[in-house]
Scaffold this motif. Structure first.
Motif, PDB file in Angstrom:
ATOM      1  N   VAL A 192       0.863  -1.180   0.000  1.00  0.00           N
ATOM      2  CA  VAL A 192       0.000   0.000   0.000  1.00  0.00           C
ATOM      3  C   VAL A 192       0.903   1.235   0.000  1.00  0.00           C
ATOM      4  N   ASP A 193       0.559   2.185  -0.865  1.00  0.00           N
ATOM      5  CA  ASP A 193       1.390   3.373  -1.067  1.00  0.00           C
ATOM      6  C   ASP A 193       0.828   4.512  -0.208  1.00  0.00           C
ATOM      7  N   THR A 194       1.175   4.487   1.059  1.00  0.00           N
ATOM      8  CA  THR A 194       0.623   5.479   1.992  1.00  0.00           C
ATOM      9  C   THR A 194       1.437   5.458   3.280  1.00  0.00           C
ATOM     10  N   VAL A 221       4.694  -1.818   2.470  1.00  0.00           N
ATOM     11  CA  VAL A 221       4.251  -0.412   2.453  1.00  0.00           C
ATOM     12  C   VAL A 221       5.342   0.420   1.784  1.00  0.00           C
ATOM     13  N   THR A 222       4.923   1.419   1.008  1.00  0.00           N
ATOM     14  CA  THR A 222       5.896   2.400   0.519  1.00  0.00           C
ATOM     15  C   THR A 222       5.472   3.786   0.980  1.00  0.00           C
ATOM     16  N   THR A 223       6.456   4.569   1.416  1.00  0.00           N
ATOM     17  CA  THR A 223       6.178   5.953   1.800  1.00  0.00           C
ATOM     18  C   THR A 223       7.147   6.844   1.021  1.00  0.00           C
ATOM     19  N   ASN A 224       6.889   8.131   1.075  1.00  0.00           N
ATOM     20  CA  ASN A 224       7.846   9.125   0.578  1.00  0.00           C
ATOM     21  C   ASN A 224       7.592  10.393   1.390  1.00  0.00           C
ATOM     22  N   PRO A 225       8.423  11.421   1.268  1.00  0.00           N
ATOM     23  CA  PRO A 225       8.222  12.610   2.103  1.00  0.00           C
ATOM     24  C   PRO A 225       6.837  13.234   1.938  1.00  0.00           C
ATOM     25  N   SER A 226       6.283  13.213   0.728  1.00  0.00           N
ATOM     26  CA  SER A 226       4.948  13.817   0.531  1.00  0.00           C
ATOM     27  C   SER A 226       3.879  13.009   1.266  1.00  0.00           C
ATOM     28  N   LEU A 227       3.991  11.672   1.224  1.00  0.00           N
ATOM     29  CA  LEU A 227       2.990  10.824   1.906  1.00  0.00           C
ATOM     30  C   LEU A 227       3.120  10.964   3.429  1.00  0.00           C
ATOM     31  N   ILE A 228       4.359  11.129   3.933  1.00  0.00           N
ATOM     32  CA  ILE A 228       4.553  11.318   5.376  1.00  0.00           C
ATOM     33  C   ILE A 228       3.917  12.652   5.787  1.00  0.00           C
ATOM     34  N   VAL A 239      15.404   1.319   2.332  1.00  0.00           N
ATOM     35  CA  VAL A 239      15.625   2.754   2.166  1.00  0.00           C
ATOM     36  C   VAL A 239      15.400   3.142   0.713  1.00  0.00           C
ATOM     37  N   LYS A 240      14.630   4.224   0.551  1.00  0.00           N
ATOM     38  CA  LYS A 240      14.322   4.689  -0.803  1.00  0.00           C
ATOM     39  C   LYS A 240      15.334   5.751  -1.226  1.00  0.00           C
ATOM     40  N   ILE A 241      15.968   5.507  -2.363  1.00  0.00           N
ATOM     41  CA  ILE A 241      16.941   6.460  -2.898  1.00  0.00           C
ATOM     42  C   ILE A 241      16.496   6.865  -4.314  1.00  0.00           C
ATOM     43  N   PRO A 273       9.356   2.049 -10.909  1.00  0.00           N
ATOM     44  CA  PRO A 273       8.934   2.875 -12.038  1.00  0.00           C
ATOM     45  C   PRO A 273       7.612   3.580 -11.724  1.00  0.00           C
ATOM     46  N   PHE A 274       7.571   4.900 -11.965  1.00  0.00           N
ATOM     47  CA  PHE A 274       6.388   5.719 -11.652  1.00  0.00           C
ATOM     48  C   PHE A 274       5.465   5.747 -12.860  1.00  0.00           C
ATOM     49  N   LEU A 275       4.715   4.699 -13.044  1.00  0.00           N
ATOM     50  CA  LEU A 275       3.957   4.599 -14.294  1.00  0.00           C
ATOM     51  C   LEU A 275       2.832   5.619 -14.414  1.00  0.00           C
ATOM     52  N   GLY A 276       2.201   5.963 -13.294  1.00  0.00           N
ATOM     53  CA  GLY A 276       1.121   6.959 -13.361  1.00  0.00           C
ATOM     54  C   GLY A 276       1.637   8.317 -13.798  1.00  0.00           C
ATOM     55  N   ARG A 277       2.808   8.705 -13.278  1.00  0.00           N
ATOM     56  CA  ARG A 277       3.337  10.025 -13.646  1.00  0.00           C
ATOM     57  C   ARG A 277       3.741  10.069 -15.116  1.00  0.00           C
ATOM     58  N   ILE A 278       4.185   8.925 -15.668  1.00  0.00           N
ATOM     59  CA  ILE A 278       4.506   8.897 -17.097  1.00  0.00           C
ATOM     60  C   ILE A 278       3.217   9.023 -17.916  1.00  0.00           C
ATOM     61  N   ALA A 282       5.854  -1.698  -9.285  1.00  0.00           N
ATOM     62  CA  ALA A 282       5.093  -0.774 -10.126  1.00  0.00           C
ATOM     63  C   ALA A 282       4.476   0.279  -9.204  1.00  0.00           C
ATOM     64  N   ALA A 283       4.858   1.540  -9.415  1.00  0.00           N
ATOM     65  CA  ALA A 283       4.474   2.601  -8.468  1.00  0.00           C
ATOM     66  C   ALA A 283       3.745   3.735  -9.174  1.00  0.00           C
ATOM     67  N   SER A 284       3.223   4.642  -8.357  1.00  0.00           N
ATOM     68  CA  SER A 284       2.471   5.793  -8.874  1.00  0.00           C
ATOM     69  C   SER A 284       1.263   5.298  -9.683  1.00  0.00           C
ATOM     70  N   ILE A 285       0.571   4.343  -9.085  1.00  0.00           N
ATOM     71  CA  ILE A 285      -0.581   3.727  -9.763  1.00  0.00           C
ATOM     72  C   ILE A 285      -1.827   4.572  -9.525  1.00  0.00           C
ATOM     73  N   ARG A 286      -2.616   4.727 -10.570  1.00  0.00           N
ATOM     74  CA  ARG A 286      -3.827   5.551 -10.470  1.00  0.00           C
ATOM     75  C   ARG A 286      -5.109   4.737 -10.585  1.00  0.00           C
ATOM     76  N   THR A 287      -5.032   3.612 -11.321  1.00  0.00           N
ATOM     77  CA  THR A 287      -6.268   2.906 -11.662  1.00  0.00           C
ATOM     78  C   THR A 287      -6.113   1.395 -11.472  1.00  0.00           C
ATOM     79  N   ALA A 306       3.177  -4.458  -6.873  1.00  0.00           N
ATOM     80  CA  ALA A 306       2.554  -3.175  -7.214  1.00  0.00           C
ATOM     81  C   ALA A 306       2.314  -2.448  -5.906  1.00  0.00           C
ATOM     82  N   THR A 307       2.737  -1.197  -5.826  1.00  0.00           N
ATOM     83  CA  THR A 307       2.391  -0.405  -4.648  1.00  0.00           C
ATOM     84  C   THR A 307       1.222   0.482  -5.037  1.00  0.00           C
ATOM     85  N   ILE A 308       0.118   0.304  -4.320  1.00  0.00           N
ATOM     86  CA  ILE A 308      -1.171   0.790  -4.805  1.00  0.00           C
ATOM     87  C   ILE A 308      -1.778   1.734  -3.772  1.00  0.00           C
TER      88      ILE A 308
END
Ligand code: G3P
Length: 300
Positions: free
Chosen positions: A5-7, A25-32, A92-94, A147-152, A243-248, A263-265
């Motif tokens: 879960v991407d949150t 779980v995946t997080t990033n500074p914006s989600l935190i 760790v995410k780099i 890979p940020f597929l939604g942003r692409i 597979a990240a940045s999923i929208r649908t 997939a991180t969803i």
């Protein structure tokens, strides 16, 4: 396919965990930032992160915030030392490339990944927008690439919208079928032969395929995942694809068809994955048809 879960929202993570299908779980500074704003200071950020880690028995990605490779390594070691003892699941995410201006160094991320992977700290290489970035991250020893597929798809959709004078909303899907058709017609080779930055392609409709980021060979976000999967298979990389940045939901299904490892969803998309109108309709009629004798048996 593993489902993350991407949150960083604790309620969402606990709810998804209770469903019995959560692998990480995946997080990033914006989600935190978002999670802290929503939690209204109920606990310290350190405790919040510890609770995420102990809720899930699978990898939890925490991201660094610097741009210099030495600083990223230091931050990664700090995160790992502070939090990995909680449940032995810190990744760790780099970012693959931390440069924001032309004069910045484009290899800080790759250097940090190499150092960390050699020291045994698992790395999730993030902000991957094209297959060559994933190839370099895998060579540097990343355990995962994201890979940020939604942003692409956002980018391609926006460019197509600008071209057509239309404004496509974020949820609009960029058709993978078109990418597959173009591939089946060997259009990629033709694009290469033409050596043009972009081409006009005539199908049922005119579609402009843009050359984003110096690589015209990738035709959608899902197509990027497919391409990375092929590359990793060709060279037996152990690096797993998230597979990240999923929208649908459709993107989730297509990533599963490709065979993406993970997939991180977003929580809201996982929520939809069991829902179908015909399932609800069938459920109603089964419940209506339960006869008393059958009820008796079920009561035991
Ligand atoms: O895991 C990557 C993700 O958090 C980025 O998603 O929706 O901001 O493109 P998004």
């Amino acid at each position: 396919m593993d489902i993350f879960v991407d949150t960083a929202d604790l309620d969402e993570i606990k709810e998804a965990e209770s469903w019995g299908i959560l692998d990480g779980v995946t997080t990033n500074p914006s989600l935190i930032k978002q999670a802290v704003e929503n939690s209204q200071g109920e606990m310290s950020l350190e405790d919040h992160i510890k609770e995420i880690l102990s809720t899930v028995d699978g990898p939890v990605s925490l991201e660094v915030a610097s741009t210099d490779h030495r600083e990223m390594v230091r931050e990664a070691e700090t995160l790992y030392e502070k939090f990995n003892s909680v449940n032995d699941n810190v990744v760790v995410k780099i970012p693959v490339n931390t440069s924001m201006d032309a004069e910045d160094d484009d290899f800080e991320g790759i250097k940090a990944i190499r150092t960390l992977s050699e020291s045994g700290i698992p790395v999730n290489c993030t902000l991957v927008m094209k297959p060559n970035q994933a190839l370099l991250a895998a060579k540097a020893g990343a355990a995962y690439v994201s890979p940020f597929l939604g942003r692409i798809d956002d980018y391609i959709r926006k460019e197509i919208g600008l071209e057509r004078g239309e404004d496509y909303p974020k949820g609009t899907y960029y058709p993978q079928e078109l990418a597959e058709y173009i591939r089946s017609q060997n259009m990629q080779r033709k694009i290469g032969e033409l050596g043009m930055d972009d081409i006009i392609y005539q199908d049922q409709e005119t579609m402009k395929i843009f050359d984003w980021g110096n690589d015209a060979g990738v035709l959608s976000g899902v197509d990027m995942v497919w391409s990375i999967d092929q590359i990793f298979e060709n060279y037996d990389f152990d690096t797993e694809i998230i597979a990240a940045s999923i929208r649908t939901e459709r993107q989730v299904r297509q990533c599963a068809e490709i065979g993406a490892d993970i997939a991180t969803i977003p929580f809201s998309v996982i929520e939809k994955m069991t829902v179908h109108y015909k399932t609800s309709e069938g459920m109603k009629s089964f419940c209506d048809d339960v006869i008393p004798e059958y009820e008796d048996i079920l009561e035991g």
